[in-house]
Design a protein around this motif. Structure first.
Motif, mmCIF file in Angstrom:
data_model
loop_
_atom_site.group_PDB
_atom_site.id
_atom_site.type_symbol
_atom_site.label_atom_id
_atom_site.label_comp_id
_atom_site.label_asym_id
_atom_site.label_seq_id
_atom_site.Cartn_x
_atom_site.Cartn_y
_atom_site.Cartn_z
ATOM 1 N N GLU A 10 0.820 -1.214 0.000
ATOM 2 C CA GLU A 10 0.000 0.000 0.000
ATOM 3 C C GLU A 10 0.858 1.270 0.000
ATOM 4 O OE1 GLU A 10 -2.053 -3.301 2.261
ATOM 5 O OE2 GLU A 10 -0.109 -2.330 2.398
ATOM 6 N N ARG A 11 1.770 1.386 -0.968
ATOM 7 C CA ARG A 11 2.688 2.527 -1.038
ATOM 8 C C ARG A 11 1.911 3.834 -1.123
ATOM 9 N NH1 ARG A 11 4.509 -2.111 -2.393
ATOM 10 N NH2 ARG A 11 6.692 -2.563 -2.771
ATOM 11 N N GLY A 12 2.292 4.780 -0.255
ATOM 12 C CA GLY A 12 1.613 6.062 -0.228
ATOM 13 C C GLY A 12 0.319 6.057 0.565
ATOM 14 N N GLY A 13 0.046 4.973 1.270
ATOM 15 C CA GLY A 13 -1.200 4.826 2.009
ATOM 16 C C GLY A 13 -1.404 5.838 3.122
ATOM 17 N N THR A 17 -7.176 8.730 3.572
ATOM 18 C CA THR A 17 -8.018 8.133 4.600
ATOM 19 C C THR A 17 -9.114 7.374 3.874
ATOM 20 O OG1 THR A 17 -9.324 10.144 4.751
ATOM 21 C CG2 THR A 17 -7.567 9.875 6.355
ATOM 22 N N PRO A 18 -9.534 6.282 4.386
ATOM 23 C CA PRO A 18 -8.976 5.625 5.570
ATOM 24 C C PRO A 18 -7.626 4.989 5.267
ATOM 25 C CG PRO A 18 -10.626 4.206 4.581
ATOM 26 C CD PRO A 18 -10.617 5.492 3.773
ATOM 27 N N LEU A 19 -6.893 4.709 6.327
ATOM 28 C CA LEU A 19 -5.629 3.993 6.196
ATOM 29 C C LEU A 19 -5.931 2.547 5.805
ATOM 30 C CD1 LEU A 19 -3.798 5.447 9.311
ATOM 31 C CD2 LEU A 19 -3.354 5.992 6.913
ATOM 32 N N HIS A 25 -3.296 1.345 13.222
ATOM 33 C CA HIS A 25 -3.317 2.709 12.702
ATOM 34 C C HIS A 25 -2.932 3.702 13.787
ATOM 35 C CE1 HIS A 25 -6.489 1.348 9.523
ATOM 36 N NE2 HIS A 25 -5.276 0.908 9.271
ATOM 37 N N LEU A 26 -2.202 4.715 13.383
ATOM 38 C CA LEU A 26 -1.795 5.782 14.288
ATOM 39 C C LEU A 26 -2.005 7.106 13.575
ATOM 40 C CD1 LEU A 26 -0.134 6.702 16.912
ATOM 41 C CD2 LEU A 26 1.811 6.748 15.357
ATOM 42 N N PHE A 134 0.611 3.348 9.477
ATOM 43 C CA PHE A 134 -0.023 2.036 9.540
ATOM 44 C C PHE A 134 1.109 1.026 9.603
ATOM 45 C CE2 PHE A 134 0.189 3.075 5.004
ATOM 46 C CZ PHE A 134 0.722 1.935 4.425
ATOM 47 N N SER A 135 0.968 0.061 10.512
ATOM 48 C CA SER A 135 2.059 -0.900 10.688
ATOM 49 C C SER A 135 1.538 -2.186 11.306
ATOM 50 C CB SER A 135 3.156 -0.297 11.581
ATOM 51 O OG SER A 135 2.639 -0.009 12.870
#
Length: 175
Positions: A10-13, A17-19, A25-26, A134-135
């Motif tokens: 999801e490059r550039g995510g 929004t939404p993530l 999510h942070l 996002f991680s």
């Protein structure tokens, strides 16, 4: 340069929004000041990695300023407790009211995802640092840390905000 070595699709995510789903999510914002001077100083400190370095994060970057494709190795901790995360800058922003960048994780990073650091001047003139990420765990260590990771991330954002306020010296903070 290419971002083919990023560890997530999801490059550039963090720009949207939404993530992306399936990640922790942070989104945390910290007020920095209230002036064009504060915005300019904070934007420069973020784009040059000065904020990170002043906050005690070891940064090895392929360029003095964040730019798409620049590799960045981010290290936290000391001695044998030092954790290093290879990243690549995936996007930047530099407009009249927003400045910053996002980097994504590369192989060897303890997390998988993306994190953005953006300084924003809002319509009322206030200046804010917003960290969006996002991680999810990519190693056993971060899986074991489980619920402590989001707590650490939020504390780190508050630390970055305090560091950035100190670097800008409350530059022109007036109400």
């Amino acid at each position: 340069m290419t971002d083919d070595d990023l560890t997530y699709p999801e490059r550039g995510g963090t720009r949207h929004t939404p993530l992306p789903p399936g990640y922790h999510h942070l989104r945390e914002a910290v007020r920095l000041g209230h002036s064009p001077t504060a915005f300019a100083a904070a934007g420069d400190a973020v784009a040059t990695f000065r904020m990170h370095r002043a906050a005690g994060t070891r940064i090895r970057a392929g360029s003095p300023r964040a730019a798409p494709g620049v590799t960045v190795d981010v290290s936290l901790g000391i001695g044998p407790l030092r954790i290093t995360g290879p990243c690549r800058v995936v996007w930047t922003v530099d407009t009249a009211d927003r400045a910053g960048f996002a980097y994504g994780t590369r192989p060897g990073h303890p997390e998988c995802g993306e994190e953005a650091f953006v300084v924003e001047r809002r319509p009322d003139g206030s200046v804010w640092l917003t960290v969006t990420a996002f991680s999810r765990p990519a190693r056993a260590l971060t899986r074991l840390a489980g619920p402590l990771v989001p707590v650490f991330q939020r504390a780190y954002v508050r630390h970055l905000g305090a560091t950035l306020r100190r670097l800008t010296g409350g530059a022109g903070d007036r109400r």
